[in-house]
Design an enzyme around this catalytic site. Structure first.
Site, PDB file in Angstrom:
ATOM      1  N   GLU A 137       0.843  -1.201   0.000  1.00 39.52           N
ATOM      2  CA  GLU A 137       0.000   0.000   0.000  1.00 39.52           C
ATOM      3  C   GLU A 137       0.873   1.243   0.000  1.00 39.52           C
ATOM      4  O   GLU A 137       1.759   1.401   0.851  1.00 39.52           O
ATOM      5  CB  GLU A 137      -0.887  -0.026   1.251  1.00 39.52           C
ATOM      6  CG  GLU A 137      -1.572   1.263   1.608  1.00 39.52           C
ATOM      7  CD  GLU A 137      -2.718   1.574   0.680  1.00 39.52           C
ATOM      8  OE1 GLU A 137      -2.489   2.359  -0.267  1.00 39.52           O
ATOM      9  OE2 GLU A 137      -3.825   1.064   0.917  1.00 39.52           O
ATOM     10  N   HIS A 175      -0.655   4.418  -0.177  1.00 36.21           N
ATOM     11  CA  HIS A 175      -1.473   5.473   0.420  1.00 36.21           C
ATOM     12  C   HIS A 175      -1.338   6.812  -0.318  1.00 36.21           C
ATOM     13  O   HIS A 175      -1.392   7.883   0.295  1.00 36.21           O
ATOM     14  CB  HIS A 175      -1.137   5.651   1.905  1.00 36.21           C
ATOM     15  CG  HIS A 175      -1.858   4.665   2.784  1.00 36.21           C
ATOM     16  ND1 HIS A 175      -1.207   3.858   3.695  1.00 36.21           N
ATOM     17  CD2 HIS A 175      -3.173   4.339   2.870  1.00 36.21           C
ATOM     18  CE1 HIS A 175      -2.089   3.083   4.317  1.00 36.21           C
ATOM     19  NE2 HIS A 175      -3.292   3.367   3.836  1.00 36.21           N
ATOM     20  N   GLU A 187      -0.294  -0.509  -4.566  1.00 33.92           N
ATOM     21  CA  GLU A 187      -1.516   0.291  -4.477  1.00 33.92           C
ATOM     22  C   GLU A 187      -1.216   1.776  -4.283  1.00 33.92           C
ATOM     23  O   GLU A 187      -0.462   2.154  -3.394  1.00 33.92           O
ATOM     24  CB  GLU A 187      -2.371  -0.220  -3.320  1.00 33.92           C
ATOM     25  CG  GLU A 187      -3.682   0.497  -3.138  1.00 33.92           C
ATOM     26  CD  GLU A 187      -4.597  -0.235  -2.166  1.00 33.92           C
ATOM     27  OE1 GLU A 187      -5.390   0.448  -1.484  1.00 33.92           O
ATOM     28  OE2 GLU A 187      -4.531  -1.479  -2.079  1.00 33.92           O
ATOM     29  N   GLU A 218      -9.849   4.095  -4.353  1.00 32.65           N
ATOM     30  CA  GLU A 218     -10.659   4.153  -3.137  1.00 32.65           C
ATOM     31  C   GLU A 218     -11.107   5.565  -2.800  1.00 32.65           C
ATOM     32  O   GLU A 218     -12.072   5.750  -2.054  1.00 32.65           O
ATOM     33  CB  GLU A 218      -9.881   3.584  -1.946  1.00 32.65           C
ATOM     34  CG  GLU A 218      -8.692   4.423  -1.518  1.00 32.65           C
ATOM     35  CD  GLU A 218      -7.894   3.797  -0.390  1.00 32.65           C
ATOM     36  OE1 GLU A 218      -7.950   4.345   0.724  1.00 32.65           O
ATOM     37  OE2 GLU A 218      -7.234   2.773  -0.613  1.00 32.65           O
ATOM     38  N   HIS A 271     -12.107  -1.691  -2.071  1.00 34.86           N
ATOM     39  CA  HIS A 271     -11.532  -1.184  -0.832  1.00 34.86           C
ATOM     40  C   HIS A 271     -12.554  -1.373   0.282  1.00 34.86           C
ATOM     41  O   HIS A 271     -13.758  -1.240   0.072  1.00 34.86           O
ATOM     42  CB  HIS A 271     -11.211   0.303  -0.999  1.00 34.86           C
ATOM     43  CG  HIS A 271     -10.739   0.972   0.236  1.00 34.86           C
ATOM     44  ND1 HIS A 271     -11.566   1.706   1.063  1.00 34.86           N
ATOM     45  CD2 HIS A 271      -9.503   1.042   0.795  1.00 34.86           C
ATOM     46  CE1 HIS A 271     -10.869   2.202   2.067  1.00 34.86           C
ATOM     47  NE2 HIS A 271      -9.614   1.812   1.933  1.00 34.86           N
TER      48      HIS A 271
END
Length: 392
Positions: free
Chosen positions: A201, A203, A227, A253, A303
């Site tokens: 991830e 973010h 991600e 997301e 998500h």
């Protein structure tokens, strides 16, 4: 169309008569819900959790009920969605997107109960007998390779066949040489510890030079995806980065409807879209996003950093998606009372969730548990040192 019509024949659920909201406090975040009642004695529930703005989503849900829901037929999901979005002059954004999503979930819950069928029977049925999930939120504790590796082994021992984690600490924009090495060492340790699918991830935190370097650094570890390596303010550069990537790139997301997703599709920004059923418009909208993703040869991996109610609703949503791949869940890190509060939520067994059988979503909110665990309204800062401990 943008006003409630009480003259048309009404469906078996009756008309919406009352809307209420509830919020549950946990050690990690507050979970918020909307509960919609009809004059036929039915009630349906949906999740309106926002990580920081729970009071705002609850307030907007109550206001939207007065403007768009009271007197409406829950079966008119397309019209209600349009009325909330267009009639309230929503132009995207998190609070409005979450409220529309949670209300939509509750409408499908009501329809399923009125017809005595599980909600997924109303969204295309099932093209699989179970839903594979991956674990997130499992890496609480010290940010070092040994700790991550040990916790990964513990999660895999519980039956999960896929894990996601953010090894980057409070990094933003760039990573120092020391921090980059530490982050990559964490990924290497987890890969050595477990032989399952791994997702890293980002973010949405890195500038292009750092994101590009991370692609090279992470290549040896056979990732299922990387991600959100870039901020979505730079969506056009996702396609450029994706052309360099040795692993799939995922994201989405942060988008709340088809209009926000449009640029992602137009630029072929990702390989895997990640709409959230409690943010991207509920059942009504996420099904349309899945179809658009299929046109672009993209997979769907929703998500879901919310409560077991959103997990359950997401299972209903993805059962009929041909291009679904795997569902996120934080359920394994939650306190037992959360499952008492959302009674009937589907359990994770050996990294999978089976076919639902109860009418609607099959979940009921237990008010007494909410009263025992009021919201804390704490702020969980993803860019603060030690955020991964989730102990603030």
């Amino acid at each position: 169309m943008l006003t409630v019509n009480t003259t048309r024949p009404v469906g078996p659920a009756g008309r919406i008569s009352r809307v209420e909201t509830l919020t549950l406090g946990t050690a990690w975040r507050d979970f918020s819900y909307v509960r919609i009642h009809t004059d036929q004695g039915l009630s349906g529930v949906g999740e309106i959790t926002h990580p920081y703005r729970g009071r705002e989503t609850c307030s907007l849900a109550t206001a939207m009920a007065e403007r768009h829901l009271i007197g409406a037929d829950p079966f008119d999901v397309e019209e209600i969605w349009l009325r909330m979005y267009q009639g309230d002059f929503l132009r995207g954004g998190d609070v409005g997107g979450i409220v529309v999503s949670g209300v939509d979930q509750a409408l499908y819950d009501l329809m399923g109960k009125a017809l005595n069928v599980p909600a997924y029977r109303l969204t295309g049925g099932a093209c699989r007998s179970e839903v594979r999930v991956y674990a997130n939120g499992w890496y609480t504790g010290e940010r070092d390779p040994a700790t991550f590796a040990q916790k990964a082994k513990e999660v895999v021992a519980r039956g999960y066949t896929a894990l996601k984690f953010d090894p980057f600490g409070a990094g933003l924009g760039e990573l120092s040489r020391e921090e980059l090495r530490r982050s990559v060492d964490i990924v290497a340790a987890v890969r050595e510890a477990v032989d399952v699918d791994l997702m890293v991830e980002g973010h949405a935190r890195f500038a292009m030079p750092t994101a590009s370097r991370l692609l090279r650094e992470l290549e040896p570890y056979d990732l299922a995806w990387f991600e959100e390596p870039l901020p979505w303010t730079h969506i056009e550069r996702y396609a450029e980065l994706r052309q360099r990537a040795p692993m799939p790139i995922s994201g989405g997301e942060h988008f709340h409807n088809r209009y926000e997703f449009a640029r992602l599709f137009d630029t072929d920004a990702v390989d895997i879209i990640q709409p959230d059923l409690s943010m991207a418009g509920g059942f009504t909208e996420v099904r349309k996003l899945a179809v658009q993703a299929e046109v672009h040869a993209m997979l769907v991996a929703p998500h879901n950093s919310n409560s077991p109610l959103c997990t359950t609703a997401s299972v209903h949503a993805v059962l009929g998606m041909a291009n679904f791949t795997i569902l996120e869940t934080f359920d394994g890190m939650l306190e037992p009372y959360v499952f008492e509060a959302v009674r009937g939520a589907l359990p994770v067994v050996d990294g999978h969730i089976g076919l639902p059988g109860a009418p609607g979503l099959g979940v009921e909110l237990v008010d007494e548990v909410f009263e025992e665990h009021p919201p804390s309204h704490r702020f969980w800062n993803l860019f603060a040192e030690g955020w991964e401990k989730r102990d603030r």
